[in-house]
Design a protein around this motif. Structure first.
Motif, PDB file in Angstrom:
ATOM      1  N   VAL A  55       0.842  -1.202   0.000  1.00 26.33           N
ATOM      2  CA  VAL A  55       0.000   0.000   0.000  1.00 26.33           C
ATOM      3  C   VAL A  55       0.876   1.250   0.000  1.00 26.33           C
ATOM      4  O   VAL A  55       0.606   2.220  -0.724  1.00 26.33           O
ATOM      5  N   VAL A  56       1.939   1.240   0.811  1.00 26.32           N
ATOM      6  CA  VAL A  56       2.861   2.394   0.847  1.00 26.32           C
ATOM      7  C   VAL A  56       3.495   2.602  -0.525  1.00 26.32           C
ATOM      8  O   VAL A  56       3.537   3.730  -1.048  1.00 26.32           O
ATOM      9  N   LYS A  57       3.984   1.526  -1.137  1.00 29.78           N
ATOM     10  CA  LYS A  57       4.647   1.655  -2.443  1.00 29.78           C
ATOM     11  C   LYS A  57       3.678   2.102  -3.532  1.00 29.78           C
ATOM     12  O   LYS A  57       4.063   2.849  -4.444  1.00 29.78           O
ATOM     13  N   GLU A  58       2.442   1.684  -3.446  1.00 24.35           N
ATOM     14  CA  GLU A  58       1.458   2.138  -4.424  1.00 24.35           C
ATOM     15  C   GLU A  58       1.210   3.634  -4.280  1.00 24.35           C
ATOM     16  O   GLU A  58       1.025   4.346  -5.274  1.00 24.35           O
ATOM     17  N   LEU A  59       1.237   4.143  -3.033  1.00 26.67           N
ATOM     18  CA  LEU A  59       1.094   5.580  -2.828  1.00 26.67           C
ATOM     19  C   LEU A  59       2.325   6.333  -3.332  1.00 26.67           C
ATOM     20  O   LEU A  59       2.201   7.465  -3.822  1.00 26.67           O
ATOM     21  N   PHE A  60       3.511   5.735  -3.219  1.00 28.36           N
ATOM     22  CA  PHE A  60       4.689   6.327  -3.869  1.00 28.36           C
ATOM     23  C   PHE A  60       4.385   6.558  -5.348  1.00 28.36           C
ATOM     24  O   PHE A  60       4.640   7.637  -5.894  1.00 28.36           O
ATOM     25  N   ARG A  61       3.860   5.539  -5.996  1.00 29.39           N
ATOM     26  CA  ARG A  61       3.600   5.622  -7.433  1.00 29.39           C
ATOM     27  C   ARG A  61       2.517   6.645  -7.748  1.00 29.39           C
ATOM     28  O   ARG A  61       2.663   7.490  -8.642  1.00 29.39           O
ATOM     29  N   LEU A  62       1.412   6.590  -6.993  1.00 30.60           N
ATOM     30  CA  LEU A  62       0.268   7.445  -7.302  1.00 30.60           C
ATOM     31  C   LEU A  62       0.573   8.928  -7.103  1.00 30.60           C
ATOM     32  O   LEU A  62       0.038   9.782  -7.812  1.00 30.60           O
ATOM     33  N   TYR A  63       1.429   9.232  -6.118  1.00 30.25           N
ATOM     34  CA  TYR A  63       1.722  10.633  -5.803  1.00 30.25           C
ATOM     35  C   TYR A  63       3.080  11.094  -6.354  1.00 30.25           C
ATOM     36  O   TYR A  63       3.451  12.247  -6.164  1.00 30.25           O
TER      37      TYR A  63
END
Length: 425
Positions: A18-26
């Motif tokens: 979830v943290v890494k996906e937020l890296f990508r999204l933001y």
């Protein structure tokens, strides 16, 4: 410090995903720093509580070193040095283990993981709100439905102490005492060092105000600061942040605590922590630190960021919400029935993995009945059986343990078996 078993890692890795996906999204680029840093990196602005809980040691070259207790200071060090020529804004993310000599209890471990987001280059409220949005998205995406933001603004406190004539290093001590709920000691230290007591009385009044939804309470605090221009500007900054954040985050989740401080001495503006109703420790936290990069010899670069307490969130999900994740079994299990079948079985396993199929091979020479029982217990649906006959005829026997069906095909038709296994995931 805890061991993490396979079943622990299923939940742990879910949080990291979830943290890494937020890296990508933001648009945050992941970095890493060494777990061992020079003591001086944290000595200036980490706060008394952290300084007392750091693992400190001297190496054979007589250098004073620490196991990092947090990550914002090391990231600011990189921005001041190796990334000093990069164009702004800089969005940096990390997943890192940190160390503090805490007494082990729920929510406090001597080794713990943080997932962080640090945004450098903007003083404007839109940057603060981006960080709040990321944290809000994290808790929604990880499955923690009930949580709230505890929000404050160190800039208001520091402005009043500036007006009172209190030196910055004494301000750091006062804020650290407030953070540890040692209010009487903080008040006494402030009065002892103040050249003007009127701002300290106002600060004392602020600290005693009961928390409430941020937007309305900030307006009330603004009315208390008419005679203190710098403090009023800080309160207006908080009002702008809360107003803007309320456009994307439920405003009822943003609770203003006028007396809230954090133990880290580098904060200069908005600060926050996130709490769930089932635990008394913060699950995430962060804030603005506009002078930290400069402290490490860099150009003046404002910054704001947040750290997700991965270890605490893991404990909260498992201990408080009862969430568990099953260890994912392989897609297929390959069972050679004799030593003569080992090489052929290894080749089949390789070909399956090349097609993205998770494949385990039997290495204990168990009988086929024991292998079947083991696969059923672990939830493995497909079993490939390789005996001497299959080796001689270049065939494969595939058993679907759910449907109790068995089929044979040639090695050239392995793609068909691969499609069957993928379809049965």
């Amino acid at each position: 410090m805890d061991d993490l078993l396979p079943e622990d890692f299923t939940v742990f890795n879910k949080i990291i995903r979830v943290v890494k996906e937020l890296f990508r999204l933001y648009g945050y680029n992941q970095i890493e720093t060494p777990p061992i840093e020079y003591y001086e990196i944290f000595a200036a602005k980490s706060g008394e509580e952290i300084l007392q809980r750091m693992y400190v040691f001297t190496d054979k070259h007589n250098r004073k070193l620490v196991l990092r207790p947090e990550m914002t200071a090391p990231v600011a060090r990189i921005v001041a040095s190796k990334l000093s020529r990069r164009p702004l804004p800089l969005r940096l993310g990390y997943i890192a283990d940190c160390y503090r000599l805490d007494e082990p209890q729920w929510g406090r471990r001597r080794r713990f993981y943080h997932g962080g987001f640090e945004l450098f280059g903007s003083k404007d409220p839109i940057a603060d709100v981006e960080i709040l949005m990321i944290v809000n998205d994290f808790f929604r995406n990880i499955g923690i439905a009930e949580f709230s933001f505890k929000i404050g603004h160190v800039g208001i406190h520091r402005a009043l102490m500036n007006r009172a004539g209190i030196r910055e290093e004494i301000q750091d001590e006062i804020l650290s005492l407030i953070d540890r709920a040692r209010i009487d000691e903080a008040r006494d230290l402030a009065k002892k060092n103040a050249k003007n007591l009127a701002p300290i009385r106002t600060l004392e009044e602020l600290i005693l105000i009961e928390p409430a939804p941020a937007k309305n309470l900030v307006e009330k605090v603004l009315g208390m600061l008419d005679n203190y221009e710098e403090a009023a500007e800080a309160a207006m900054n908080l009002f702008q942040i809360v107003t803007l954040a309320s456009k994307t985050i439920n405003s009822e989740l943003l609770i203003y605590y006028p007396g809230f401080s954090r133990g880290l001495g580098y904060y200069t503006g908005m600060i926050f922590e996130v709490y769930g109703p089932l635990a008394e420790v913060a699950l995430a936290g962060g804030g603005r630190y506009d002078k930290l990069v400069e402290l490490f010899g860099g150009r003046p670069v404002p910054g704001v960021g947040a750290a997700i307490g991965i270890t605490r969130v893991y404990q909260y999900l498992v201990d408080k919400l009862g969430q568990t994740e099953v260890v994912q079994p392989p897609d297929v299990y390959v069972a050679p029935l004799s030593q003569n079948a080992w090489g052929y079985s290894l080749d089949i396993s390789r070909k399956l993995r090349e097609q993205g199929i998770a494949t385990e091979i039997e290495v204990m020479a168990r009988g086929i009945s024991d292998v079947i029982k083991s696969c059923e217990k672990r939830g493995i649906r497909f079993l490939i059986i390789i005996g001497d006959k299959e080796v001689e005829q270049h065939q494969i026997t595939v058993r679907d343990l759910n449907r109790r069906e068995q089929t044979q095909c040639s090695l050239e038709e392995l793609w068909r078996i691969a499609d069957l296994i993928k379809g049965g995931r």
